[in-house]
Design a protein around this motif. Structure first.
Motif, mmCIF file in Angstrom:
data_model
loop_
_atom_site.group_PDB
_atom_site.id
_atom_site.type_symbol
_atom_site.label_atom_id
_atom_site.label_comp_id
_atom_site.label_asym_id
_atom_site.label_seq_id
_atom_site.Cartn_x
_atom_site.Cartn_y
_atom_site.Cartn_z
ATOM 1 N N UNK A 1 -3.068 6.493 8.314
ATOM 2 C CA UNK A 1 -4.131 7.188 8.771
ATOM 3 C C UNK A 1 -5.244 6.275 8.339
ATOM 4 N N UNK A 2 -5.414 6.008 7.114
ATOM 5 C CA UNK A 2 -6.442 4.920 6.585
ATOM 6 C C UNK A 2 -6.472 3.841 7.476
ATOM 7 N N UNK A 3 -5.332 3.130 7.790
ATOM 8 C CA UNK A 3 -5.639 1.765 8.714
ATOM 9 C C UNK A 3 -6.281 2.310 10.093
ATOM 10 N N UNK A 4 -5.754 3.266 10.696
ATOM 11 C CA UNK A 4 -6.311 3.630 12.076
ATOM 12 C C UNK A 4 -7.671 4.137 12.016
ATOM 13 N N UNK B 1 -16.314 9.743 10.453
ATOM 14 C CA UNK B 1 -14.840 9.301 10.109
ATOM 15 C C UNK B 1 -14.591 8.383 9.109
ATOM 16 N N UNK B 2 -15.554 7.227 9.225
ATOM 17 C CA UNK B 2 -15.386 6.231 8.128
ATOM 18 C C UNK B 2 -15.860 6.986 6.674
ATOM 19 N N UNK B 3 -16.630 7.975 6.739
ATOM 20 C CA UNK B 3 -17.228 8.545 5.490
ATOM 21 C C UNK B 3 -15.996 9.530 5.015
ATOM 22 N N UNK B 4 -15.299 9.990 5.950
ATOM 23 C CA UNK B 4 -14.022 10.585 5.493
ATOM 24 C C UNK B 4 -13.018 9.651 4.946
ATOM 25 N N UNK B 5 -12.749 8.553 5.391
ATOM 26 C CA UNK B 5 -11.802 7.567 4.955
ATOM 27 C C UNK B 5 -12.419 7.278 3.433
ATOM 28 N N UNK B 6 -13.700 7.225 3.179
ATOM 29 C CA UNK B 6 -13.947 6.869 1.850
ATOM 30 C C UNK B 6 -13.671 7.969 0.920
ATOM 31 N N UNK B 7 -13.939 9.210 1.291
ATOM 32 C CA UNK B 7 -13.432 10.712 0.669
ATOM 33 C C UNK B 7 -12.105 10.544 0.342
ATOM 34 N N UNK B 8 -11.250 10.235 1.304
ATOM 35 C CA UNK B 8 -9.783 10.269 1.360
ATOM 36 C C UNK B 8 -9.395 9.068 0.254
ATOM 37 N N UNK C 1 -10.956 7.810 -2.362
ATOM 38 C CA UNK C 1 -11.499 8.279 -3.518
ATOM 39 C C UNK C 1 -10.570 9.209 -4.203
ATOM 40 N N UNK C 2 -9.982 9.962 -3.586
ATOM 41 C CA UNK C 2 -9.059 11.188 -4.097
ATOM 42 C C UNK C 2 -7.520 10.302 -4.269
ATOM 43 N N UNK C 3 -7.378 9.676 -3.220
ATOM 44 C CA UNK C 3 -5.994 9.219 -3.154
ATOM 45 C C UNK C 3 -5.639 8.061 -4.120
ATOM 46 N N UNK C 4 -6.757 7.070 -4.364
ATOM 47 C CA UNK C 4 -6.504 5.943 -5.423
ATOM 48 C C UNK C 4 -7.175 6.379 -6.697
ATOM 49 N N UNK C 5 -7.529 7.687 -7.010
ATOM 50 C CA UNK C 5 -7.778 8.067 -8.181
ATOM 51 C C UNK C 5 -9.138 7.087 -8.709
ATOM 52 N N UNK C 6 -10.050 7.041 -7.910
ATOM 53 C CA UNK C 6 -11.402 6.216 -8.376
ATOM 54 C C UNK C 6 -12.516 6.922 -8.451
ATOM 55 N N UNK C 7 -12.340 8.360 -8.439
ATOM 56 C CA UNK C 7 -13.369 9.426 -8.446
ATOM 57 C C UNK C 7 -14.112 9.228 -9.836
ATOM 58 N N UNK C 8 -13.106 9.055 -10.920
ATOM 59 C CA UNK C 8 -13.574 8.997 -12.107
ATOM 60 C C UNK C 8 -13.898 7.760 -12.578
ATOM 61 N N UNK C 9 -13.649 6.510 -11.953
ATOM 62 C CA UNK C 9 -13.896 5.181 -12.448
ATOM 63 C C UNK C 9 -15.413 4.988 -11.958
ATOM 64 N N UNK D 1 1.015 -1.084 -0.047
ATOM 65 C CA UNK D 1 0.061 -0.036 0.033
ATOM 66 C C UNK D 1 1.147 1.234 0.133
ATOM 67 N N UNK D 2 1.959 1.130 0.764
ATOM 68 C CA UNK D 2 2.845 2.419 0.843
ATOM 69 C C UNK D 2 3.489 2.629 -0.421
ATOM 70 N N UNK D 3 4.070 1.468 -0.957
ATOM 71 C CA UNK D 3 4.574 1.726 -2.365
ATOM 72 C C UNK D 3 3.803 2.109 -3.557
ATOM 73 N N UNK D 4 2.405 1.689 -3.379
ATOM 74 C CA UNK D 4 1.448 2.102 -4.551
ATOM 75 C C UNK D 4 1.319 3.569 -4.279
ATOM 76 N N UNK D 5 1.023 4.284 -3.020
ATOM 77 C CA UNK D 5 0.779 5.646 -2.945
ATOM 78 C C UNK D 5 2.108 6.394 -3.138
ATOM 79 N N UNK D 6 3.232 5.864 -2.658
ATOM 80 C CA UNK D 6 4.401 6.607 -3.171
ATOM 81 C C UNK D 6 4.794 6.628 -4.569
ATOM 82 N N UNK D 7 4.389 5.557 -5.262
ATOM 83 C CA UNK D 7 4.497 5.541 -6.654
ATOM 84 C C UNK D 7 3.736 6.375 -7.688
ATOM 85 N N UNK D 8 2.374 6.584 -7.154
ATOM 86 C CA UNK D 8 1.138 7.138 -7.524
ATOM 87 C C UNK D 8 1.269 8.701 -7.473
ATOM 88 N N UNK D 9 1.650 9.077 -6.513
ATOM 89 C CA UNK D 9 1.719 10.530 -6.048
ATOM 90 C C UNK D 9 3.135 10.908 -5.792
#
Length: 104
Positions: free
Chosen positions: A57-60, A81-88, A90-98, A36-44
């Protein structure tokens, strides 16, 4: 007769079913921390430290939200908080447009 016996357990089972996706995702993040860490680092391209902070933050957020919902403590805040995780995510994994993923 069956309902009388199981009446006290049904709210707990219902809450577990509702938060099961968050619980599964939190546990998976625990075991796939590096991926997960490597994916976020590689994407962003945000670096090792910021990617680790994001995964933490996601895990906790997911696991603590699940625990609070199941224990019936601060349920409204846990749901926010769980809704905020969903929003986070959605942006971080670029699934907003999927559209296919969002419809699921």
């Amino acid at each position: 007769q069956f309902l009388r016996v199981t009446k006290q357990y049904l709210p707990h089972v219902a809450r577990l079913c509702l938060i099961s996706t968050f619980l599964e995702d939190g546990i998976r993040m625990w075991f796939q921390w590096g991926e997960q860490r490597d994916y976020i680092d590689g994407t962003w391209n945000c670096g090792y430290f910021l990617a680790s902070v994001f995964v933490f933050i996601n895990l906790f957020g997911q696991l603590s939200g699940c625990i609070l919902v199941l224990s019936r403590n601060f349920v409204q805040y846990a749901c926010f908080g769980l809704f905020g995780i969903i929003a986070l995510q959605t942006i971080a994994y670029s699934i907003l447009w999927d559209l296919k993923f969002l419809m699921r």
